[in-house]
Design a protein around this motif. Structure first.
Motif, short mmCIF file in Angstrom:
data_model
loop_
_atom_site.label_atom_id
_atom_site.label_comp_id
_atom_site.label_asym_id
_atom_site.label_seq_id
_atom_site.Cartn_x
_atom_site.Cartn_y
_atom_site.Cartn_z
N UNK A 46 -9.84 -2.38 6.72
CA UNK A 46 -10.18 -1.08 7.30
C UNK A 46 -9.23 -0.72 8.44
N UNK A 47 -8.91 -1.70 9.26
CA UNK A 47 -7.97 -1.48 10.36
C UNK A 47 -6.55 -1.24 9.83
N UNK A 48 -6.18 -2.00 8.83
CA UNK A 48 -4.81 -1.93 8.31
C UNK A 48 -4.53 -0.61 7.61
N UNK A 78 -1.29 13.57 0.16
CA UNK A 78 -0.96 14.31 1.37
C UNK A 78 0.13 13.54 2.12
N UNK A 79 0.93 14.24 2.92
CA UNK A 79 1.95 13.52 3.69
C UNK A 79 1.29 12.51 4.62
N UNK A 80 1.82 11.31 4.69
CA UNK A 80 1.26 10.29 5.57
C UNK A 80 2.36 9.65 6.40
N UNK A 110 0.81 -1.22 0.00
CA UNK A 110 0.00 0.00 0.00
C UNK A 110 0.84 1.27 0.00
N UNK A 111 2.07 1.19 0.52
CA UNK A 111 2.92 2.38 0.55
C UNK A 111 3.90 2.43 -0.62
N UNK A 112 3.80 1.47 -1.54
CA UNK A 112 4.61 1.48 -2.75
C UNK A 112 4.15 2.65 -3.64
N UNK A 143 -5.68 5.77 8.42
CA UNK A 143 -5.90 7.00 7.65
C UNK A 143 -4.80 7.26 6.63
N UNK A 144 -3.69 6.50 6.74
CA UNK A 144 -2.55 6.78 5.86
C UNK A 144 -2.90 6.49 4.40
#
Length: 206
Positions: free
Chosen positions: A165-167, A179-181, A101-103, A170-171
């Motif tokens: 949803x938990x994983x 936006x910065x996460x 997800x952060x890729x 908000x990031x």
């Protein structure tokens, strides 16, 4: 006596070459403006070669998404039910999904799909089935099969939705909005542990 090469077969190399080129083009030009001709030229192969590996653009797009998941070992062959405790398995797959997800490429892919969704709902459906839907099904299958949960299919599906949803917290939304996460790799383990603990509590309440 001739010794055969022990490297990757040429057909597999060509397929990977096509997938990598297609991924770059889908990101830069979008699904609609990326043609099989363009993919062939970009990957340095013939159009016939592209079609020998992928029946159509839909199949190629699906394979691009699947390749990304496999890169992070998020597929049926890499995530299996073991004798490990459920919490340990949930933490492990959480770490893999957080990396996915952060890729930056995945974040950009979401942006491209959202941008095209209004004029081309078909591409949204393709992306959902190849990515989110397949991931949901994978987690649901784990929750059905593991002896510590052994949920019925409908319950497993609901809890799998809770898992994501938990994983994503908000990031994920912030990343889609550029936006910065605050989710650097050094925080993956802590967030994965929290997600697993909360999901275990949900399962016990089922």
């Amino acid at each position: 006596m001739t010794t055969k090469s022990l490297g990757r077969p040429k057909s597999a190399e060509k397929r990977l070459q096509i997938l990598q080129s297609a991924g770059q083009l889908f990101l830069s030009s979008g699904y609609e403006r990326t043609s099989m001709d363009t993919v062939a030229k970009h990957s340095g192969v013939s159009k016939q070669t592209v079609y020998s590996h992928f029946a159509n653009k839909d199949a190629l797009f699906n394979a691009v998404i699947e390749l990304k998941c496999i890169t992070y070992q998020i597929d049926e062959t890499n995530i299996c039910i073991r004798t490990a405790p459920l919490k340990e398995i949930l933490e492990e797959i959480s770490m893999r999904f957080l990396a996915l997800f952060t890729d930056p490429e995945i974040i950009n892919m979401f942006t491209v799909i959202i941008g095209e969704s209004v004029v081309n709902p078909h591409v949204s459906e393709l992306f959902y089935k190849a990515g989110p839907e397949r991931s949901l099904q994978l987690v649901a299958e784990i929750l059905q099969a593991h002896p510590e949960s052994a949920l019925a299919p409908e319950q497993a599906r609901e809890v799998a939705v809770d898992f994501f949803n938990l994983l994503e917290f908000d990031f994920h939304m912030k990343s889609l909005l550029h936006l910065p996460f605050d989710m650097p790799p050094d925080k993956f383990a802590l967030h994965a542990k929290k997600t697993a603990n909360k999901l275990i509590a949900i399962i016990r309440g089922c």
